[in-house]
Write an enzyme that holds these catalytic residues in place. Structure first.
Site, PDB file in Angstrom:
ATOM      1  N   TYR A  23       2.741  11.766 -10.759  1.00  0.00           N
ATOM      2  CA  TYR A  23       3.564  11.212 -11.843  1.00  0.00           C
ATOM      3  C   TYR A  23       4.012   9.789 -11.503  1.00  0.00           C
ATOM      4  CZ  TYR A  23       7.535  10.642 -15.008  1.00  0.00           C
ATOM      5  OH  TYR A  23       8.411  10.170 -15.958  1.00  0.00           O
ATOM      6  N   ILE A  56      15.606  12.135 -17.977  1.00  0.00           N
ATOM      7  CA  ILE A  56      15.637  12.943 -19.197  1.00  0.00           C
ATOM      8  C   ILE A  56      15.437  14.400 -18.790  1.00  0.00           C
ATOM      9  CG2 ILE A  56      14.550  13.381 -21.448  1.00  0.00           C
ATOM     10  CD1 ILE A  56      15.785  10.591 -21.264  1.00  0.00           C
ATOM     11  N   GLU A  57      16.228  15.277 -19.356  1.00  0.00           N
ATOM     12  CA  GLU A  57      16.096  16.700 -19.052  1.00  0.00           C
ATOM     13  C   GLU A  57      14.854  17.252 -19.753  1.00  0.00           C
ATOM     14  OE1 GLU A  57      19.559  18.990 -19.896  1.00  0.00           O
ATOM     15  OE2 GLU A  57      18.700  20.817 -19.074  1.00  0.00           O
ATOM     16  N   THR A  58      13.872  17.638 -18.954  1.00  0.00           N
ATOM     17  CA  THR A  58      12.622  18.212 -19.460  1.00  0.00           C
ATOM     18  C   THR A  58      12.244  19.391 -18.570  1.00  0.00           C
ATOM     19  OG1 THR A  58      11.223  16.853 -18.029  1.00  0.00           O
ATOM     20  CG2 THR A  58      11.803  15.919 -20.195  1.00  0.00           C
ATOM     21  N   MET A  60       9.880  19.387 -16.479  1.00  0.00           N
ATOM     22  CA  MET A  60       9.562  18.838 -15.163  1.00  0.00           C
ATOM     23  C   MET A  60      10.817  18.600 -14.321  1.00  0.00           C
ATOM     24  SD  MET A  60       7.412  15.412 -14.173  1.00  0.00           S
ATOM     25  CE  MET A  60       8.751  14.223 -14.149  1.00  0.00           C
TER      26      MET A  60
END
Length: 88
Positions: A23, A56-58, A60
């Site tokens: 990533y 960002i809350e995801t 992953m």
């Protein structure tokens, strides 16, 4: 006439070298590509910029966000607004 704008969505991982290896490498490549395109397309009046959103809350990041030490590290690194974004 002519001209225009290219906007890339990148990640602070490209700046801080943090996160999963693949990533972070991809985001670093986007950062480099934007710089190269900016130099190449500038004479044609085409701007190239990248946006680097914070955490960002995801799926992953969900596990890391549950770790209090991780959140402390994010705040210590001066995340732009010291807030956590939410994906909807």
């Amino acid at each position: 006439m002519g001209g225009g704008s290219i906007i890339n969505i990148c990640s602070t991982a490209a700046i801080k070298a943090a996160g999963p290896i693949a990533y972070t490498a991809k985001k670093g490549a986007i950062k480099s590509l934007a710089r190269l395109l900016g130099k190449s397309f500038g004479p044609m009046k085409i701007r190239v910029n990248s946006i680097y959103p914070g955490l960002i809350e995801t799926e992953m990041t969900a596990l890391a966000i549950q770790n209090p030490q991780f959140l402390n590290d994010i705040h210590r690194l001066k995340n732009v607004l010291s807030i956590l974004g939410a994906h909807r």
